[in-house]
Design an enzyme around this catalytic site. Structure first.
Site, PDB file in Angstrom:
ATOM      1  N   HIS A  77       0.065   5.162  -2.964  1.00  0.00           N
ATOM      2  CA  HIS A  77      -1.348   3.637  -2.433  1.00  0.00           C
ATOM      3  C   HIS A  77      -1.896   4.868  -2.089  1.00  0.00           C
ATOM      4  CE1 HIS A  77       1.938   0.736  -4.100  1.00  0.00           C
ATOM      5  NE2 HIS A  77       2.253   1.077  -4.827  1.00  0.00           N
ATOM      6  N   GLU A  79      -3.535   3.159   0.267  1.00  0.00           N
ATOM      7  CA  GLU A  79      -2.694   2.284   2.036  1.00  0.00           C
ATOM      8  C   GLU A  79      -2.558   3.899   2.116  1.00  0.00           C
ATOM      9  OE1 GLU A  79      -3.565  -1.242  -0.436  1.00  0.00           O
ATOM     10  OE2 GLU A  79      -2.325   0.289  -0.984  1.00  0.00           O
ATOM     11  N   CYS A 105       0.738  -4.005  -1.376  1.00  0.00           N
ATOM     12  CA  CYS A 105       2.004  -4.240  -1.376  1.00  0.00           C
ATOM     13  C   CYS A 105       2.803  -4.752  -0.265  1.00  0.00           C
ATOM     14  CB  CYS A 105       2.510  -3.499  -2.559  1.00  0.00           C
ATOM     15  SG  CYS A 105       3.212  -1.951  -1.599  1.00  0.00           S
ATOM     16  N   CYS A 108       3.872  -0.772   1.618  1.00  0.00           N
ATOM     17  CA  CYS A 108       2.396  -0.453   2.518  1.00  0.00           C
ATOM     18  C   CYS A 108       2.414  -1.642   4.128  1.00  0.00           C
ATOM     19  CB  CYS A 108       0.936  -0.503   1.513  1.00  0.00           C
ATOM     20  SG  CYS A 108       0.646   0.941   0.599  1.00  0.00           S
TER      21      CYS A 108
END
Length: 149
Positions: A77, A79, A105, A108
């Site tokens: 991801h 992040e 999410c 993260c």
């Protein structure tokens, strides 16, 4: 008209997202402290590996809904990539703000909480209520950014 800081960094975050190689969603993230960019990231396969643009999307092939079965995705991801880039370059991020084009999410969220992120500014929705609850419990300030603010 001069943009405020949130607009400025969110605009940059949208540009970062254009580097994404994900076939389902392009996401960008920027870590900021004291109005200075510390690191950025976009979603895609780990460095040196084939991109989803080249090999396809396993989650798409299996019909996995958004927000589920993260372990089937070959990509990281945005992040996560921003946090990793800060670590790789020895940049302290405790107390920073992270800007993301999409709500983080839960995976993260847990990483950001442990990394000491104090503020999360995000734009798009993501089907993960647990991440919002965890941020709230940890005392992380959440700002749902509205375009044209």
């Amino acid at each position: 008209m001069r943009p405020d800081w949130d607009q400025y960094f969110m605009d940059i975050t949208r540009v970062v997202a254009t580097r994404s190689t994900c076939l389902r969603r392009q996401v960008g993230a920027v870590l900021v402290k004291d109005n200075h960019i510390l690191a950025s990231g976009y979603n895609g396969a780990p460095s040196g590996l084939k991109h989803c643009l080249e090999v396809g999307c396993l989650r798409e092939k299996q019909g996995v809904p958004s927000g589920q079965r993260h372990e089937l995705c070959r990509g990281l991801h945005a992040e996560q990539n921003a946090l990793i880039q800060a670590a790789v370059h020895g940049v302290a991020i405790k107390g920073a703000t992270i800007y993301s084009t999409t709500q983080p999410c839960v995976l993260c969220a847990k990483m950001m909480i442990n990394a000491g992120i104090k503020r999360v500014v995000f734009e798009g929705d993501y089907p993960d209520e647990l991440s919002l609850k965890m941020f709230e419990e940890a005392g992380v300030e959440l700002v749902r950014y509205k375009t044209g603010k």
